[in-house]
Design a protein around this motif. Structure first.
Motif, PDB file in Angstrom:
ATOM      1  N   UNK A 646       0.786  -1.230   0.000  1.00 39.89           N
ATOM      2  CA  UNK A 646       0.000   0.000   0.000  1.00 39.89           C
ATOM      3  C   UNK A 646       0.815   1.276   0.000  1.00 39.89           C
ATOM      4  N   UNK A 647       2.132   1.178  -0.173  1.00 35.94           N
ATOM      5  CA  UNK A 647       2.983   2.365  -0.175  1.00 35.94           C
ATOM      6  C   UNK A 647       3.133   2.874  -1.603  1.00 35.94           C
ATOM      7  N   UNK A 648       2.634   4.068  -1.913  1.00 38.65           N
ATOM      8  CA  UNK A 648       2.725   4.566  -3.292  1.00 38.65           C
ATOM      9  C   UNK A 648       4.151   4.798  -3.757  1.00 38.65           C
ATOM     10  N   UNK A 683       4.812   2.418  -7.533  1.00 39.84           N
ATOM     11  CA  UNK A 683       3.433   1.987  -7.272  1.00 39.84           C
ATOM     12  C   UNK A 683       2.439   3.119  -7.492  1.00 39.84           C
ATOM     13  N   UNK A 684       2.886   4.341  -7.413  1.00 43.14           N
ATOM     14  CA  UNK A 684       1.975   5.467  -7.640  1.00 43.14           C
ATOM     15  C   UNK A 684       1.562   5.571  -9.102  1.00 43.14           C
ATOM     16  N   UNK A 685       2.219   4.815 -10.000  1.00 48.69           N
ATOM     17  CA  UNK A 685       1.916   4.888 -11.432  1.00 48.69           C
ATOM     18  C   UNK A 685       0.988   3.791 -11.916  1.00 48.69           C
ATOM     19  N   UNK A 692      -2.610   8.007  -0.686  1.00 46.38           N
ATOM     20  CA  UNK A 692      -1.645   8.600   0.235  1.00 46.38           C
ATOM     21  C   UNK A 692      -2.040   8.251   1.664  1.00 46.38           C
ATOM     22  N   UNK A 693      -1.089   8.225   2.585  1.00 47.57           N
ATOM     23  CA  UNK A 693      -1.405   7.880   3.976  1.00 47.57           C
ATOM     24  C   UNK A 693      -2.449   8.820   4.556  1.00 47.57           C
ATOM     25  N   UNK A 694      -3.267   8.289   5.464  1.00 43.85           N
ATOM     26  CA  UNK A 694      -4.313   9.083   6.098  1.00 43.85           C
ATOM     27  C   UNK A 694      -3.685  10.216   6.908  1.00 43.85           C
ATOM     28  N   UNK A 695      -4.305  11.398   6.806  1.00 47.59           N
ATOM     29  CA  UNK A 695      -3.786  12.572   7.515  1.00 47.59           C
ATOM     30  C   UNK A 695      -4.695  13.013   8.649  1.00 47.59           C
TER      31      UNK A 695
END
Length: 1518
Positions: A646-648, A683-685, A692-695
């Motif tokens: 799950x890490x972009x 992975x973002x592509x 993105x991680x929850x803020x």
């Protein structure tokens, strides 16, 4: 049933008229002619034989020839006129089947020599074209998809099966199916498991509680769906990788793949799921949209083409339907990711595509494209300029087709003029086509015959004029006959040298025909051809002409007569590589004077793999060729297992941008391996990139629109099958005198832009209004004053225009544009025609989205599409339209209800003296006027053809000045509101809700004194997403004069029993409640209802937030004024409530209820700068400040579906109208996961319960739903199926209601109303044609929605049964008593009594006569909780208006005075401008509420997507 023709004398009416037997070499082929009265249809060869069958569909007979068509005979063993359909076994060349219209059919296992009867216990289904499904390995395994009907309106599709080839009667596989298939339906497909290949079956299952296609599911069984108790051996596969998908509408087996198509509400975009083993499924992913088109798969807008063993090829329509074009796409090897081959392919309206592969040769196909595609896209009436191209690398590159150095263009599939393939056959390299030289393809009649013997590389002109053509003896013989539309062809031609020279052969006896079919054996190895033509004679006009070339040569080809032919050669004649290998065949030399005479033996190919070169590669998914290189144009397809963390920012080895062409077998070299090796990707592509991680932060985006006082907005909801995730809104700011520009946002209001295509029309004041399609939310229409309509079909990305044939009506009583629920291209337009100063309304219709209009009836009041795939009743065709029109072309003449199933070619009057009609779910209700009795009568129909008069509870009369309101009826029963009290000016005060049986004809009382208003809106609302939960407001003081006192009530069983809403159980931080109770007449929670709502789109609930309800109200004896209301919430479907805010706060529900946002909105509140939100279903609330300065907020909105995490504030400040997007996506960063292990799942199970049914059963079943656990930092997939499990229960008292003319007595028992009679029970037999018996009335009937099984049977318990007419024998067999039964009936009770007496004598200890506490006896009724059901009372002077009650009536045709006047529609009428049927006063619109629980989640006519006026209402409106 069809009328059967009389047995024809001599059957064939014909014999061989000419036959010249040949035994030695001659100069002519043998010709035999047979004549028939009717056209031979469905002509089929048994593979690898000269045996042929065809069907005479007029007389329903089948004929057979075993000598290639020279002689014919009607098949033996089949009753004359029985052959309704003819089916050939797909995998066994000895078997065929004749299907009748009954349950006894015929089969042959010896190529039609003999036929035997087999039984299926089901008739063929009128809704399924694929009656038989065959197993590829075992010819005895066959599925029969049929229909079982117990009455004309009670039909169920059913699948039967056999494992012995129908030697014994077929067994039931599964009921309520929409088709079943063997997994092994293709010889190339395998599950990888021998047992699964043998037994696995896939079925589309209809939902038990819904008729909609969108609720159908795919089920798999490996044991014929066998049942064990209440369990069925079946499972639902995870189509979408890790979860099932509903809305399954079709299954197709393509080579080694199985494709499943799904649909969903709100869109006609389809999702395509692919598997190559039925174990692992993927959604097919298409390239990102670009340029002038996208690649979404739309219903009836894509075609799965003849694919290969290694990929799937699909053509997707990219234009309007009247003159369509498409784009050709090819998948990778597992059928998941598609790339674009060629644009602007030529299609026709039937979905046929000008595409064909060259048979037997890999990588070569021809395609026709449209050269002037830009002009055709702008104006669909433009004639296409078609050009022909060919590819030799499976679509990677294309080149022109040439003949003698000139470019030629060839007629293809869209103009098919013969059976079978268009160009080629199994004859190696031999291709024929009709075409012309020049720049573009000309008309077929102007074409000539061209031949190629090198698989299409080069062509030569063969014969002038268009011809039908066929190949024989593996290409040794080419036969043609000139095409004509007249009976004037008296010869055919043939060539023995690959078309170089031709010989003309006259038809015998001066015969002249119009050729229809020229064919031969499917493998093209025979020397026998079959020609079918028609003469100009009145009888025996159809001729079957058998042509046998066997006698033309004595010799059989030797090895020296053969040549080695390569599919592709270089300039030196050496074989070159095609798809990574050379391909060569042995075939007869064109000059050899011999025939192969190898019937039914196919040519064999020899291949040799080559080294890979650049020509063996193409651009990968979402890469396109630019300047010779493949560059990215969208997200990348990741390999299996990539980006699981799950890490972009994570990376993986992915595509180089190139892929080897699917099916290419070239050998890698060190150079190509290095050039095309995988590259490191982020992975973002990728497709579906990690969030993105929850803020934990709310993001906001504000947009100003200028000085406006109101707005109109339309949400374009997504469907579950939508491939995109954009949240589109169309908005138009307004003032009282004018409207502004139309704005669009694709990201829920973060970015807005004006719609350029509408600017000029708005500037000139031509835009009349905006009309969304209520069924297909991707579409929205813009009505202009000059008879033009602009629209978008793809959520505002592209716009189109069409003209309507008539003017806008001056006084429209509804939408002038009507839509079909399934066919987005089908439209009705109700416009005004004027002649000699007399004006009337006329309906016009279009099947191509307004490109071409056709005239319908004149002097109509209103028309509606009533055909739908959801309602499968005989006679309710897809094309069915109902209209109310004047009987004569005079507006003073009586109105009648007419129906048509053929676009007004034929109309039938269904009812006379009609006021109007309404559709509600499956029901069609029409009000007719009885002028003599001055009453209205209601009639109901399920098929739009037969209307039965409704039977109301005793004493009901309907004053002709009033009418009915058809309320939401999604639970297989009509809820009909009947006005019982009116004010001095005819306005509605209150009335009675009565509820029907399952066919809408017999009614009992549900709720009395239900509140209504002057517009005949009713305080009645069903909870969305949950069946059977209903809220109403009733008048507590019906006999008093003065102000009405309202009380709220709730039902959890669809109006069978009502209860007061319980107040919150304890006081809260906002103050004390005036009383506490569990909900009583003197102390309850009361909510402001539909009649007070200023925004009709605001409902108590949202479909995807199951069990969550909001409302404004108060605790006390009655409902107080709106200004004193507080905001209440329930999370358990109204069983318990809590006060969440003091005062009236507007709510918006997102992420299926896990994000809820509240705001104090005007006019009830002062300016504000904060919203309140909850992430735990109201347990805690947090405040978010969206502005430093306080502003006037009009509303907060989000998607009606409740799936979004974005919300929009609407209001005004010093700069004027503004919108503010509030994005709550920062509180979650991944999709929630469901797991059967509760500790691993992100969900809890929520099961709604009836307050008086602790077992959790509701309507005969227990349903469990998924609800996200509070505190989980994940979000719900908008395609998530909330329903977790559904289990049927045993029948109890709660599953029954009082029958017609029965009412509850003081002991909660159903008793006959004094002086009345029960409904004639024999009606059961007339309505259920297959019923064997009927029962004396018991006073009870099943609740229409219940699915309970077993248990109590109050509708039959203790009742005497009687046989239905003509079923006496079956009845006697069922109830007959044998001698053995009598013996047991007499002897066993005596023995049992003796045993009991002995036991009592031995064990009695003085208990007889004791007083026992807590052990009261129970009757059959006392065993269950008492159930208050419809008391039937006598009411006099009951009035009614039929107007259907829309829940969301804030309409396109807005009735706020200023807006209506801008439209030129007048300023009178209530909001929504809808009519009562004959009620006193103006022509208001007649409309309906549509499904909540199982429907689209909104009202059929209007919804939140329709225009709203905000900021202009009084403080006391709710």
């Amino acid at each position: 049933m069809r009328a059967r023709g009389a047995l024809q004398a001599a059957v064939l009416l014909a014999s061989a008229l000419w036959a010249t037997p040949l035994s030695a070499k001659t100069d002519h082929p043998t010709i035999s002619v047979t004549a028939f009265d009717n056209i031979p249809r469905n002509l089929n060869y048994f593979r690898d034989s000269d045996t042929i069958l065809f069907q005479d569909i007029r007389e329903n007979n089948v004929y057979r020839s075993d000598d290639g068509g020279a002689k014919w005979k009607q098949v033996d063993g089949v009753r004359d006129g029985d052959a309704y359909e003819l089916w050939m076994h797909e995998f066994d060349n000895e078997r065929a089947y004749i299907i009748t219209e009954g349950t006894k059919h015929y089969r042959t296992t010896d190529r039609g020599k003999s036929w035997t009867v087999f039984e299926t216990d089901a008739v063929i289904s009128m809704w399924r074209p694929d009656v038989l499904q065959f197993h590829a390995d075992d010819p005895d395994r066959i599925i029969f998809n049929g229909l079982q009907c117990s009455s004309l309106i009670d039909c169920h599709e059913v699948a039967m099966y056999t494992t012995d080839g129908f030697k014994t009667p077929a067994k039931r596989l599964r009921i309520d199916t929409d088709g079943c298939w063997w997994a092994k339906s293709s010889d190339l497909f395998t599950t990888g498991d021998k047992d699964l290949d043998k037994n696995r079956i896939l079925c589309i299952s209809m939902d038990a509680f819904s008729t909609r296609r969108q609720d159908q599911r795919l089920l798999i069984s490996d044991d014929y769906f066998k049942t064990s108790g209440s369990d069925i051996q079946e499972f639902e596969p995870n189509l979408d990788t890790n979860k099932p998908v509903q809305g399954v509408v079709n299954v197709a087996v393509v080579k080694k793949y199985i494709l499943v198509a799904t649909t969903s509400i709100n869109t006609d975009e389809m999702a395509l799921f692919v598997t190559d083993d039925t174990k692992k499924w993927h959604r097919a992913v298409f390239p990102t949209a670009h340029d002038s088109h996208d690649h979404r798969i739309m219903e009836e807008a894509y075609t799965v083409l003849e694919s290969t063993n290694y990929s799937i090829q699909i053509d997707v329509m990219t234009t309007r339907p009247s003159n369509p074009m498409g784009v050709l796409l090819t998948s990778n090897s597992n059928g998941t990711f598609f790339t674009e081959n060629i644009e602007h392919t030529n299609r026709n309206q039937d979905g046929h595509v000008d595409f064909e592969k060259i048979a037997g040769i890999q990588g070569i196909f021809l395609v026709n494209t449209v050269d002037n595609w830009k002009d055709v896209e702008k104006n669909p009436n433009t004639k296409k300029k078609k050009v022909t191209e060919i590819t030799f690398d499976d679509g990677r590159t294309f080149e022109p087709v040439t003949a003698d150095g000139k470019r030629i263009h060839l007629h293809s599939v869209t103009e098919l003029s013969n059976l079978g393939r268009v160009y080629s056959s199994p004859a190696p390299g031999l291709v024929m086509a009709v075409g012309n030289t020049g720049d573009y393809l000309e008309d077929y009649a102007d074409g000539s015959l061209y031949v190629s013997d090198d698989a299409g590389l080069t062509w030569t002109k063969a014969l002038d004029g268009p011809h039908k053509y066929e190949f024989g003896d593996q290409g040794s013989v080419l036969m043609t006959i000139k095409d004509s539309i007249k009976e004037n062809i008296d010869e055919f031609s043939y060539s023995l040298d690959h078309g170089k020279t031709w010989t003309q052969e006259p038809l015998p006896g001066g015969l002249k025909i119009r050729p229809y079919i020229l064919t031969t054996t499917p493998d093209s190895t025979s020397l026998k051809f079959l020609l079918i033509g028609k003469t100009d004679k009145e009888s025996e006009s159809w001729k079957i002409i058998a042509v046998d070339f066997d006698g033309l040569h004595e010799a059989t080809c030797k090895d020296s007569d053969m040549e080695e032919w390569s599919a592709r050669i270089d300039k030196d004649g050496k074989p070159t590589c095609l798809m990574g290998h050379t391909q060569s065949y042995r075939r007869r030399k064109k000059t050899a004077e011999c025939f192969l005479k190898q019937e039914f033996k196919h040519a064999m190919v020899e291949t040799t793999d080559c080294d890979c070169t650049d020509l063996d590669y193409e651009c990968d998914y979402n890469f396109v060729k630019e300047d010779g290189k493949c560059v990215s144009r969208g997200p990348i397809a990741p390999p299996e297992g990539a980006c699981r963390d799950g890490d972009p920012e994570s990376t993986f080895l992915g595509t180089s941008g190139y892929r080897k062409i699917p099916g290419n077998t070239c050998k890698l070299t060190s150079e190509t391996e290095e050039k095309y090796k995988e590259q490191r990707r982020k992975c973002s592509d990728i497709v579906g990139a990690p969030s993105a991680p929850a803020t934990g932060v709310v993001k906001q985006t504000r947009t100003s629109f200028g000085k406006w006082t109101s707005l109109e907005r339309h949400y374009l909801e997504l469907g579950g099958s939508s491939s995109g995730n954009e949240e589109t809104i169309i908005m138009r700011p307004e003032s009282r005198s004018e409207g502004g520009s139309v704005w669009i946002s694709h990201d829920h209001g973060k970015k807005w832009k004006e719609i350029d295509e509408l600017k000029d029309d708005i500037k000139k004041g031509k835009l009349l209004g905006i009309m969304p399609n209520p069924y297909f939310k991707d579409m929205i229409f813009f009505i202009m004053k000059d008879k033009r309509i602009k629209y978008t079909a793809d959520r505002g990305h592209r716009f189109h225009t069409f003209d309507v044939p008539t003017n806008m009506p001056k006084d429209p009583t509804g939408y002038p544009l009507k839509f079909h629920p399934d066919r987005k291209n089908w439209l009705l337009w109700e416009g005004q025609m004027c002649k000699d100063e007399e004006c009337y309304t006329k309906v016009s219709w279009s099947k191509d989205r307004g490109d071409e209009w056709h005239s319908g009836p004149h002097y109509i009041e209103h028309c509606e599409f009533t055909g739908s795939s959801a309602y499968k009743y005989p006679n309710r065709e897809e094309e069915q339209i109902l209209c109310v029109k004047h009987k004569l072309e005079d507006e003073k003449s009586p109105r009648v209800l007419v129906s048509t199933n053929d676009w007004f070619d034929h109309e039938k009057i269904r009812e006379e003296n009609v006021r109007d009609f309404a559709t509600m779910s499956e029901f069609i209700v029409v009000a007719t006027e009885d002028k003599a009795k001055e009453t209205l009568r209601a009639h109901a129909s399920l098929d739009g053809t037969t209307f039965a008069e409704t039977h109301f509870p005793s004493g009901f009369k309907v004053d002709h000045q009033r009418g009915y309101t058809v309320l939401e009826s999604s639970t297989h029963a009509v809820n009909l509101f009947v006005v019982t009290d009116v004010g001095g000016e005819g306005e509605c005060e209150f009335g009675t809700i009565i509820k029907s049986n399952s066919n809408g004809t017999s009614y009992v009382l549900s709720a009395k004194n239900v509140n209504c208003n002057e517009a005949y809106f009713v305080d009645f609302e069903k909870m969305q997403g949950l069946e059977g939960v209903v809220l109403v407001n009733v008048v507590a003081n019906p006999t008093e004069k003065g102000a009405k006192k309202l009380q709220s009530k709730i039902s959890h069983n669809d109006g069978a029993a009502w209860a007061y809403l319980p107040p919150p159980p304890k006081d809260d931080d906002f103050g004390k409640f005036p009383c506490h109770s569990e909900g009583s007449e003197s102390c309850a929670l009361h909510l402001h209802g539909y009649t007070e709502r200023r925004d009709r789109t605001k409902t108590f609930s949202t479909e995807t937030a199951v069990g969550i309800l909001f409302g404004w109200g108060n605790v006390g004896a009655t409902l107080e004024e709106a200004g004193k209301a507080d905001t209440f919430m329930s999370t358990d479907a109204g069983i318990t409530w809590q006060r969440i805010k003091k005062g009236r706060w507007v709510w918006a529900i997102g992420d299926q209820g896990s994000v809820i946002v509240l705001v104090e909105a005007s006019p009830s509140a002062k300016a504000t700068n904060v919203v309140q939100y909850t992430l735990d279903y109201g347990a805690t609330w947090k405040e978010y400040e969206f502005s430093k300065e306080k502003v006037e907020v009009w509303d907060i909105t989000t998607l009606r579906s409740g799936n979004s995490r974005n919300f929009l504030l609407w209001g005004q400040d010093d700069d004027g109208l503004f919108s503010m997007n509030l994005d709550f996506s920062g509180f979650s960063d991944h999709i929630c996961k469901s797991d059967d292990n509760p500790s691993k799942s992100d969900y809890i199970i929520f099961s709604p319960q009836h307050p008086k049914q602790p077992d959790g059963c509701l309507f005969g079943h227990k349903a469990e739903y998924l609800r996200k656990k509070p505190g989980k930092e994940c979000y719900n997939d908008f395609k998530m199926q909330l329903l977790y499990t559904e289990l049927n229960c045993s029948c109890t008292r709660q599953d029954f209601e009082c029958d017609f003319n029965y009412e509850l007595d003081g002991h909660d028992q159903c008793k006959l109303v004094e002086g009345l009679s029960p409904q004639d029970p024999k009606i059961w037999c007339s309505e259920h044609k297959d019923a064997v018996e009927w029962f004396e009335p018991t006073g009870y009937r099943r609740v229409p929605l219940t699915t309970c099984v077993g248990g109590l049977a109050l509708d039959q318990q203790g009742a005497e049964s009687h046989p239905c007419d003509n079923h006496e024998d079956e009845y006697n067999r069922k109830h007959g008593t044998s001698g053995v039964a009598i013996f047991f009936a007499v002897v066993i009770p005596i023995a049992a009594a003796a045993a009991v007496g002995w036991y009592v004598w031995r064990n009695w200890s003085g208990k007889f006569g004791q007083i026992r506490l807590g052990e009261q006896g129970q009757s059959a009724f006392d065993s269950d909780q008492p159930w208050v059901k419809y008391p039937v009372i006598v009411l006099s002077a009951v009035v009614a208006v039929i107007s259907a009650m829309p829940v969301l009536a804030a309409g396109l045709w807005r009735t706020a005075k200023g807006v209506a006047e801008r439209w030129g529609l007048g300023g009178s009428g209530g909001r929504g401008s809808w009519t009562r049927l004959g009620g006193g006063g103006g022509a208001q619109r007649f409309t309906t509420r549509d499904s909540f629980a199982r429907g689209r989640g909104d009202y059929a006519v209007v919804d939140e997507d329709e225009g709203e006026l905000l900021g202009e209402d009084s403080d006391e409106e709710v």
